[in-house]
Design an enzyme around this catalytic site. Sequence first.
Site, PDB file in Angstrom:
ATOM      1  N   GLU A 284       1.494   6.467  -6.981  1.00 26.52           N
ATOM      2  CA  GLU A 284       0.355   7.153  -7.591  1.00 26.52           C
ATOM      3  C   GLU A 284       0.450   8.661  -7.380  1.00 26.52           C
ATOM      4  O   GLU A 284       0.196   9.448  -8.301  1.00 26.52           O
ATOM      5  CB  GLU A 284      -0.945   6.614  -7.005  1.00 26.52           C
TER       6      GLU A 284
ATOM      7  N   TYR B  35       0.815  -1.213   0.000  1.00 27.08           N
ATOM      8  CA  TYR B  35       0.000   0.000   0.000  1.00 27.08           C
ATOM      9  C   TYR B  35       0.850   1.265   0.000  1.00 27.08           C
ATOM     10  O   TYR B  35       0.629   2.155  -0.832  1.00 27.08           O
ATOM     11  CB  TYR B  35      -0.972   0.007   1.180  1.00 27.08           C
TER      12      TYR B  35
END
Length: 236
Positions: free
Chosen positions: A185, A178
């Site tokens: 991102e 994560y």
Amino acid sequence: MSSGTNPKPRTGATSSKPSKPASPLTKLYLILYNGLSFSLWATCTLHGLSLLANGTPLPMIFNQVYPLLLITQSLALLEILHSLVGLVRAPVATTAMQVASRILLVWGIMYLFQGRIVGNVRTITATPQTGDYAFLGCLSAWGVTECIRYGFFVLQVSGVGVPAWWAWLRYNTFYVLYPLGISSECVMVVKALGPAAELSAAYWWFLVVVLGIYVPGSYILYTHMIAQRRKALKKT
């Protein structure tokens, strides 16, 4: 905010199992969908990592992997429909938000700004940009996450049974994947701000808002995933 793996709403507390006893046709469809998704993600991930291991320049990795990645990630739009019609146990709003964030990355950034922040299929350069490293981070985090998730669902829905080690991967790998995925991102969104400003002031502001949501949203989702992990492991 979709890079996390397993216990988040789309991949943890909720399930790809039907929300009610499934008909044989529904069960077959879910097995085929998850099996196809697993195969596509495995192909993207292994292809990208094999190119990296062979010393392929990062822009060329993007050029070779992105077309299939675009199709593979776009296929996840069906998961919104699955949730909407009650085919699986998953909140519609949460599923839509998580799928949408990935769609933004693959269509709204990678597709729009090829050659500006990531490699370009028409102008191949051996000099990597920050966006190329971020793309590799996304590919790694997304790919490993989705292989685990879709493989888990295939075993679960088919009734074969999920091995303990696979369940362990599903509920633990997000601790590493994560942060890797979400940071990659964010880098891609930041790198896209310049080209977005040239494209449209409205789109630039949209990406700024997205970044503003990423920071608090990532923390909330990460802690939620940890809580869901505890619940899932307690049941087993």
